[in-house]
Design a protein around this motif. Structure first.
Motif, PDB file in Angstrom:
ATOM      1  N   ASP A   1       0.806  -1.227   0.000  1.00  0.00           N
ATOM      2  CA  ASP A   1       0.000   0.000   0.000  1.00  0.00           C
ATOM      3  C   ASP A   1       0.838   1.276   0.000  1.00  0.00           C
TER       4      ASP A   1
ATOM      5  N   GLU B   1       0.602   4.100  -3.006  1.00  0.00           N
ATOM      6  CA  GLU B   1       0.221   5.491  -2.767  1.00  0.00           C
ATOM      7  C   GLU B   1       1.272   6.450  -3.321  1.00  0.00           C
TER       8      GLU B   1
ATOM      9  N   THR C   1      -8.862  -2.620   3.829  1.00  0.00           N
ATOM     10  CA  THR C   1      -9.335  -1.329   4.317  1.00  0.00           C
ATOM     11  C   THR C   1      -8.650  -0.174   3.594  1.00  0.00           C
ATOM     12  N   LEU C   2      -7.348  -0.298   3.354  1.00  0.00           N
ATOM     13  CA  LEU C   2      -6.629   0.759   2.657  1.00  0.00           C
ATOM     14  C   LEU C   2      -7.001   0.805   1.180  1.00  0.00           C
ATOM     15  N   THR C   3      -7.305  -0.348   0.616  1.00  0.00           N
ATOM     16  CA  THR C   3      -7.741  -0.388  -0.782  1.00  0.00           C
ATOM     17  C   THR C   3      -9.052   0.363  -0.952  1.00  0.00           C
ATOM     18  N   ALA C   4      -9.996   0.121  -0.054  1.00  0.00           N
ATOM     19  CA  ALA C   4     -11.281   0.809  -0.127  1.00  0.00           C
ATOM     20  C   ALA C   4     -11.111   2.314   0.033  1.00  0.00           C
ATOM     21  N   GLU C   5     -10.263   2.726   0.969  1.00  0.00           N
ATOM     22  CA  GLU C   5     -10.036   4.156   1.174  1.00  0.00           C
ATOM     23  C   GLU C   5      -9.351   4.779  -0.040  1.00  0.00           C
ATOM     24  N   ARG C   6      -8.398   4.072  -0.613  1.00  0.00           N
ATOM     25  CA  ARG C   6      -7.713   4.589  -1.792  1.00  0.00           C
ATOM     26  C   ARG C   6      -8.686   4.747  -2.957  1.00  0.00           C
TER      27      ARG C   6
ATOM     28  N   ARG D   1     -11.924   5.163  -2.815  1.00  0.00           N
ATOM     29  CA  ARG D   1     -12.838   6.272  -2.524  1.00  0.00           C
ATOM     30  C   ARG D   1     -12.171   7.601  -2.823  1.00  0.00           C
ATOM     31  N   ARG D   2     -10.939   7.751  -2.372  1.00  0.00           N
ATOM     32  CA  ARG D   2     -10.229   9.023  -2.541  1.00  0.00           C
ATOM     33  C   ARG D   2      -9.921   9.304  -4.011  1.00  0.00           C
TER      34      ARG D   2
ATOM     35  N   THR E   1     -15.273  -2.061  -3.295  1.00  0.00           N
ATOM     36  CA  THR E   1     -13.893  -1.905  -3.750  1.00  0.00           C
ATOM     37  C   THR E   1     -12.860  -2.695  -2.960  1.00  0.00           C
ATOM     38  N   ASP E   2     -13.214  -3.192  -1.780  1.00  0.00           N
ATOM     39  CA  ASP E   2     -12.244  -3.970  -1.002  1.00  0.00           C
ATOM     40  C   ASP E   2     -12.399  -5.476  -1.179  1.00  0.00           C
TER      41      ASP E   2
END
Length: 284
Positions: free
Chosen positions: A68, A72, A97-102, A104-105, A162-163
């Motif tokens: 991750d 990024e 969790t980081l995939t979903a946040e990425r 979304r962003r 997305t996750d």
């Protein structure tokens, strides 16, 4: 002929880039170690000095990186060269969790992003074998479905959550790594027993692992631990394995024995050995 980019040319990324170039795509690649990119010149892959340079003019950007934080950083470095229509195709195995946040962003910033982890090694990537999981907006997937299908033997669109591909990639890798650990212990037992290791591994072919997943695995997921192989009996067998191995190092069996002892102490000795998963599933 598509103009595409690869960010990351380790074993898997270089195999993907090579295969794409051989299919006739115009491929530009970047890697922190330039020698790995230059080695692809024989296939017609162009080397870029920076991520931004690599993605300039690309309709698809394939990301094949370590983790991750690197994803990024490299996406951030690439943004200056991205065209508005470019689609980021991220094949990296990452934390759900980081995939979903990425996702979304990036979507909020107007970037197009699909997470597409794979179950394949370099040889499979060169020959369009193995499997690729995809999650992200359906419209994005539809726009690249035919291109992704050329990269893999099996393409699985899992929906817009997305996750979900990231989670399923971890499920699969857990099985691969777990089986590797158990097979290592089988080889240790074979060594301790004076049995040829290759013969021991061939014997495992008598076991139908797909049937075990479909039967015992589904029962576990449902919380059904009706005994066909009682935990207490299984623990006895594991003890025989430990005693056979003696002081040789084991990868998995000692931890399994410890977990079995916990569950037997908690009163589950008469349940099926699959009760090992009792804390992870609903109980009837």
């Amino acid at each position: 002929m598509a103009n595409i980019a690869f960010l990351g040319t380790g074993l898997l990324g270089s195999a993907f880039a090579e295969a794409a170039a051989k299919r006739g795509d115009s491929v530009t690649a970047w890697n922190r170690t330039m020698d790995k990119v230059l080695a692809l010149a024989q296939f017609g892959v162009k080397a870029a000095a920076t991520p931004a340079e690599a993605v300039r003019g690309a309709s698809r950007v394939h990301i094949v990186l370590k983790d991750d934080p690197v994803v990024e950083k490299v996406i951030s470095e690439a943004c200056a060269g991205l065209s508005p229509e470019a689609i980021l195709i991220d094949h990296t195995t990452t934390l759900p969790t980081l995939t979903a946040e990425r996702a979304r962003r990036l979507h909020a910033a107007g970037l197009k992003y699909l997470h597409c982890p794979v179950f394949m090694g370099p040889a499979a990537a060169r020959n369009a074998q193995g499997a690729m999981l995809v999650t992200g907006p359906r419209t994005l997937f539809d726009s690249v479905q035919a291109d992704l299908a050329k990269m893999t033997g099996r393409l699985e669109y899992m929906g817009e959550r997305t996750d979900l591909a990231a989670a399923n990639k971890l499920f699969g890798n857990a099985l691969i790594i777990g089986l590797s650990a158990v097979m290592a212990d089988v080889l240790t037992l074979a060594q301790a027993s004076g049995v040829n290791g290759e013969d021991a591994i061939k014997l495992l072919g008598l076991l139908d692992l797909n049937a075990m997943v479909a039967g015992r695995g589904l029962n576990m997921a449902k919380g059904n631990f009706t005994p066909s192989f009682e935990l207490a009996m299984a623990r006895k067998d594991v003890q025989l394995m430990l005693e056979t191995a003696g002081d040789r190092p084991l990868a998995a069996l000692p931890a399994i024995a410890a977990r079995m002892d916990q569950l037997i102490s908690a009163g589950h000795g008469a349940a099926d050995a699959s009760v090992l998963g009792i804390d992870a599933v609903p109980r009837p």
